[in-house]
Enzyme design. Structure first.
Site, short mmCIF file in Angstrom:
data_model
loop_
_atom_site.label_atom_id
_atom_site.label_comp_id
_atom_site.label_asym_id
_atom_site.label_seq_id
_atom_site.Cartn_x
_atom_site.Cartn_y
_atom_site.Cartn_z
N ASP A 50 -59.87 60.64 71.79
CA ASP A 50 -59.69 60.64 73.25
C ASP A 50 -58.72 61.76 73.66
O ASP A 50 -57.57 61.77 73.22
CB ASP A 50 -59.10 59.29 73.68
CG ASP A 50 -58.86 59.21 75.18
OD1 ASP A 50 -59.83 58.97 75.91
OD2 ASP A 50 -57.72 59.43 75.62
N TYR A 66 -53.92 66.81 79.10
CA TYR A 66 -53.11 66.81 77.88
C TYR A 66 -52.87 68.22 77.34
O TYR A 66 -52.02 68.41 76.47
CB TYR A 66 -53.75 65.95 76.77
CG TYR A 66 -54.00 64.50 77.13
CD1 TYR A 66 -53.43 63.93 78.27
CD2 TYR A 66 -54.80 63.69 76.34
CE1 TYR A 66 -53.67 62.61 78.60
CE2 TYR A 66 -55.04 62.37 76.67
CZ TYR A 66 -54.48 61.83 77.81
OH TYR A 66 -54.72 60.52 78.13
N LYS A 87 -61.27 63.91 80.00
CA LYS A 87 -61.12 63.39 81.36
C LYS A 87 -60.97 64.53 82.35
O LYS A 87 -60.23 65.49 82.08
CB LYS A 87 -59.88 62.48 81.45
CG LYS A 87 -59.82 61.43 80.36
CD LYS A 87 -58.66 60.47 80.51
CE LYS A 87 -58.47 59.67 79.23
NZ LYS A 87 -57.75 60.38 78.15
N HIS A 133 -59.93 60.89 85.66
CA HIS A 133 -58.67 60.43 85.05
C HIS A 133 -57.93 59.40 85.90
O HIS A 133 -57.30 58.48 85.36
CB HIS A 133 -57.76 61.64 84.78
CG HIS A 133 -56.79 61.44 83.66
ND1 HIS A 133 -56.38 62.45 82.83
CD2 HIS A 133 -56.14 60.33 83.23
CE1 HIS A 133 -55.52 61.96 81.94
NE2 HIS A 133 -55.35 60.69 82.16
#
Ligand SMILES: NC(=O)c1ccc[n+]([C@@H]2O[C@H](COP(=O)([O-])OP(=O)(O)OC[C@H]3O[C@@H](n4cnc5c(N)ncnc54)[C@H](OP(=O)(O)O)[C@@H]3O)[C@@H](O)[C@H]2O)c1
Length: 285
Positions: A47, A52, A77, A110
């Site tokens: 994931d 990120y 996401k 997200h």
């Protein structure tokens, strides 16, 4: 059978491994090695997210892990701030380019609101625009399954009422100490698989003495108890670690929590996220 080989079936028939590797706070430069280590141990569900900043590294890890692409389940996401169709279309392609992959197995919106307005204004139209872009990419074969994250029931209802694809997944904050039972039951009723993020409460639950005592009763660690808890709720569990020893022990959850202890963990109210309280996801809204 190891939990690493167990899957749930999404409503579109795609299988999603029950245990995945979270990668928030794994630096881009470290992400490929973390993914390779996880895959070596047997993880098949990874994931990540645009936010990120490690899609490049995660993609490199996926491509160099020595396992066929079709045997891995890769999620990313769409950034929470993207609430218009054309930017979403461009950023979906941007994710695939950064990952260096032809397709992802799952892509989520997200958050229903941009992070700086989390649980704030009304973004129903913007979420539908982003959703339409995901639906198009899904139809085009770029994304095998599409879903949402941090969506409350009303946010999901907006998509159900006006979208053409029922979200396959809702990824939400679930851990011993924070169990949104009604939202989980609602998602179950719509055949939307719930993914539990921060199943170890971002690490904070390690300080909880009651949970430690319960874990000791089963002769397991607190992370193992917490991961097993989210799995027994019927959700996907996404613990984060870049440490191969932790990856191994987090996947060693072949025990059963009793009904009474499941109830105790479900009733536990523990939402002190320490220094991480500043993140919108832990704001308690
Ligand atoms: N959709 C969203 O909005 C959202 C929000 C938050 C998170 N997520 C996803 O969920 C994933 C997990 O959430 P999270 O990163 O917040 O936290 P988490 O998985 O609940 O906890 C991670 C913390 O637990 C530690 N840990 C993990 N396994 C351990 C073990 N066996 N023994 C001791 N410590 C251990 C990690 O340290 P080490 O690294 O040292 O092992 C890290 O400090 C994220 O990475 C991300 O993929 C999604």
């Amino acid at each position: 059978m190891s939990i690493l080989t167990e899957t749930y079936s999404l409503s579109n028939g795609v299988n999603i491994p029950k245990l995945g590797l979270g990668t928030w706070f794994i630096d881009d430069a470290e992400a490929a090695a973390a993914v390779r280590a996880a895959v070596e141990i047997g993880y098949r569900n990874i994931d990540t997210a645009q936010a990120y900043g490690n899609e490049r590294g995660v993609g490199e890890g996926v491509r160099t892990a020595g396992v066929r692409r079709e045997d891995l389940f890769v999620s990313t996401k769409l950034a929470a701030e993207i609430k218009d169709h054309d930017t979403a279309v461009a950023e979906i392609d941007g994710s695939l380019a950064k990952l260096g992959l032809d397709y992802v197995d799952l892509m989520l919106i997200h958050s229903p609101q941009p992070w700086d307005d989390f649980r704030g204004g009304d973004y129903a139209e913007g979420n539908l625009e982003a959703w339409r872009a995901l639906e198009e990419a899904h139809r085009a074969g770029k994304i095998r399954s599409i879903g949402v994250s941090n969506f409350l029931q009303s946010d999901v209802e907006n998509i159900l009422a006006r979208g053409t694809v029922v979200p396959h997944v809702n990824q939400i904050l679930v851990h011993a100490g924070n169990t949104p039972s009604e939202l989980i039951a609602y998602c179950d009723s719509k055949d939307i698989v719930v993914e539990s993020y921060s199943p170890i409460a971002h690490g904070e639950i390690l300080k909880n003495r009651d949970v430690a005592a319960l874990a000791a009763n089963y002769d397991v660690s607190v992370p193992q108890l917490c991961i097993r808890y989210t799995l027994q709720l019927g959700t996907v569990s996404l613990p984060k670690t870049a440490n191969p020893d932790h990856m191994r022990s987090n996947a060693s959850v072949d025990f059963v929590i009793s009904d009474a202890d499941m109830k105790a963990l479900r009733d536990l109210d523990e939402r002190d996220y320490g220094d991480s309280s500043a993140f919108p996801v832990y704001s308690g809204k």
